[in-house]
Scaffold this motif. Structure first.
Motif, short mmCIF file in Angstrom:
data_model
loop_
_atom_site.label_atom_id
_atom_site.label_comp_id
_atom_site.label_asym_id
_atom_site.label_seq_id
_atom_site.Cartn_x
_atom_site.Cartn_y
_atom_site.Cartn_z
N SER A 291 0.90 -1.28 -0.11
CA SER A 291 -0.12 0.12 -0.08
C SER A 291 0.97 1.31 0.08
N GLY A 292 1.98 1.10 0.22
CA GLY A 292 3.07 2.23 0.20
C GLY A 292 4.09 2.38 -0.74
N GLY A 293 5.14 1.60 -0.65
CA GLY A 293 5.94 1.87 -1.80
C GLY A 293 6.96 2.89 -1.55
N GLN A 330 5.75 16.13 -4.16
CA GLN A 330 4.85 15.42 -4.87
C GLN A 330 4.93 13.97 -4.70
N LYS A 331 5.60 13.58 -3.96
CA LYS A 331 5.68 11.98 -3.59
C LYS A 331 4.85 11.41 -2.42
N TRP A 332 3.65 10.93 -2.63
CA TRP A 332 2.91 10.51 -1.72
C TRP A 332 3.05 9.08 -1.40
N THR A 333 2.90 8.65 -0.05
CA THR A 333 2.84 7.12 0.07
C THR A 333 1.48 6.97 0.80
N ARG A 334 1.11 5.74 0.68
CA ARG A 334 -0.18 5.05 1.40
C ARG A 334 0.16 4.04 2.29
N THR A 339 -3.91 6.67 5.79
CA THR A 339 -3.24 8.07 5.52
C THR A 339 -2.78 8.05 4.17
N ILE A 340 -2.54 9.30 3.98
CA ILE A 340 -1.78 9.61 2.59
C ILE A 340 -0.60 10.70 3.24
N ARG A 341 0.62 10.42 2.55
CA ARG A 341 1.71 11.05 3.38
C ARG A 341 2.44 11.55 2.37
N ALA A 342 2.92 12.73 2.71
CA ALA A 342 4.17 13.46 2.18
C ALA A 342 5.09 14.08 2.86
N LEU A 343 6.42 14.35 2.78
CA LEU A 343 7.25 15.00 3.71
C LEU A 343 7.22 14.81 4.89
N GLY A 344 7.01 13.46 5.31
CA GLY A 344 6.75 12.88 6.56
C GLY A 344 5.47 13.37 7.41
N THR A 364 1.08 16.91 11.31
CA THR A 364 1.69 15.74 11.66
C THR A 364 0.49 14.67 12.00
N CYS A 365 1.15 13.41 11.65
CA CYS A 365 0.16 12.18 11.61
C CYS A 365 -0.24 12.15 13.24
N ASN A 366 -1.64 12.21 13.51
CA ASN A 366 -1.97 11.79 14.77
C ASN A 366 -3.14 10.61 14.81
N GLY A 367 -3.52 10.01 13.78
CA GLY A 367 -4.46 8.92 13.71
C GLY A 367 -5.86 9.33 13.89
N ASN A 368 -6.23 10.53 13.84
CA ASN A 368 -7.67 11.22 13.76
C ASN A 368 -8.23 11.08 12.40
#
Length: 418
Positions: A291-293, A330-334, A339-344, A364-368
């Motif tokens: 799901s990420g890569g 512009q590099k997004w991971t799943r 979540t969908i993430r870029a730049l941490g 910041t990723c927080n799980g909400n």
């Protein structure tokens, strides 16, 4: 040959001051696939543990209430079951050796069931009020019980509107089939006897109750794959639903229980031995590598990319549309946790808003729930909490046009290629 069976289940989701009701109805023996039938169905390596319980603690202690709550009652649970579910440590407790033991007993405990004075007690634990998750590997190492009329299960529900919210049965067993476990999907138009699933036979001819086994699903946006001890025995995709709705792109919660009696397993008889215990070594949820890569572009209106403005990793930075340039912005991971993430950082609906026009940013990723996204077959990126789509403001393809959430309308400014 397998024969149709009838199974009905009601899930009452109880928490202090709140209740959520879900109903589940029975599956038929849907068409099974062997591992070789689908070369695309390869095991996806789990990447990081999101949630787990190893059931460490002293003997006799109840399960961790920050992780598990109880369904309680004896109304038959839609299946004409005979047990009363309690929150007593007689029915669910740690054994002091790193296991949770869920025990069905022949006793009334003074409880009243739908048929009169209860004949059995047991326990049903769930994470509806403590943990929900979209996608990942869901697994448990379990030694199941086994006797006529007993029905252990490890499964998931997507909410209280059954079957619309969906059900994923990771493992079910009925006492009269000691060498067989089942995995099934229930959704709108394929619930009850129309549930889509398959069974797995013990490869060594030994009853599953004789030892611990690991039961798991790998759940990705467009597939769910079942395993026993790492052996794949079934994979389902939207193509298996015959045009019916795939309802597995939003958070689900987990349930473990041991039922006694019911339409599908039948009822205890003279051969039944009580008490019966399901022993759980661990329950774990992990992200999936597939799901990420390493991160990739998400393209939208006019072929432009979803972009973090100025490649600025600060919380609150606007997410916009911009010419694709291959930058880290512009590099997004799943990673498989919704979540969908870029730049941490995580793609985030500002201030957890739900109104049309609410700005989309990184934070910041927080799980909400403001950071949960699902990708539909129609190429919409949807925030399930708001039930709104990721939208290019004003349908404007100019560089630096900000994104927002907006009621899904099918326009080109809401279509994304992930």
């Amino acid at each position: 040959m397998r024969f149709p069976r009838s199974r009905f289940r009601v899930a009452a989701l109880l928490a202090a001051g709140a209740a959520l009701l879900g109903t589940a109805v029975l599956q038929s023996p849907a068409d099974a696939r062997t591992p070789g039938d689908d070369a695309a169905a390869q095991a996806m390596a789990p990447q990081a543990t999101i949630w787990e319980d190893n059931f460490d603690g002293p003997s006799g202690q109840g399960p961790d209430q920050s992780k598990w709550r109880f369904d309680i009652g004896g109304g038959g649970w839609g299946n004409n079951e005979r047990q009363y579910y309690t929150n007593s440590t007689r029915n669910a407790a740690l054994d002091g050796g790193g296991n949770l033991v869920i025990t069905a007993r022949r006793e009334s405990g003074g409880f009243q069931c739908h048929y009169g004075t209860c004949e059995y007690t047991s326990a049903r634990l769930l994470t509806a009020q403590t943990f929900t998750q979209t996608y990942g590997r869901f697994e448990a190492r379990i030694k199941i019980p086994g006797t006529q009329g007993v029905w252990p299960a490890f499964w998931m529900l997507g909410g209280g509107n059954w079957p619309t919210d969906g059900e994923i049965d990771i493992m079910e067993n009925i006492g009269r089939e000691p060498n067989t476990v089942h995995g099934t999907l229930h959704g709108p138009g394929y619930s009850g006897e129309g549930g889509i699933g398959a069974s797995y036979q013990s490869p060594n001819g030994q009853p599953f109750r004789n030892d611990f086994h690991t039961y798991a699903v790998d759940w990705a946006p467009d597939s769910i794959t079942w395993y026993v001890d790492g052996v794949q025995f079934q994979r389902r995709t939207p193509a298996d639903l015959g045009g019916r709705q795939w309802v597995y792109n939003h958070p689900f919660f987990m349930i473990m229980n041991v039922a006694v009696g019911g339409y599908w397993p039948g009822y205890p008889d003279g051969s039944t031995v009580m008490p019966q215990s399901m022993v759980v070594d661990y329950v774990r949820v992990s992200t999936l590598g597939s799901s990420g890569g390493g991160g990739g572009q998400i393209t939208g209106l006019a072929g432009k990319c979803l972009d973090v403005a100025g490649a600025n990793a600060a919380d609150g930075t606007t997410v916009q549309l911009y010419d694709c340039n291959g930058s880290n912005a512009q590099k997004w991971t799943r990673p498989g946790d919704g979540t969908i993430r870029a730049l941490g950082k995580c793609l985030d609906v500002a201030n957890a808003g739900v109104a049309d026009g609410t700005r989309v940013q990184i934070a910041t990723c927080n799980g909400n729930a403001a950071q949960q996204w699902t990708y539909s077959g129609a190429r919409d990126l949807v925030n399930p909490r708001a039930n709104k789509c990721l939208d290019v403001t004003g349908n404007n393809a100019a560089n630096a046009t900000p994104t927002q959430i907006w009621t899904c309308g099918g326009g080109a400014n809401q279509k994304w290629t992930v």
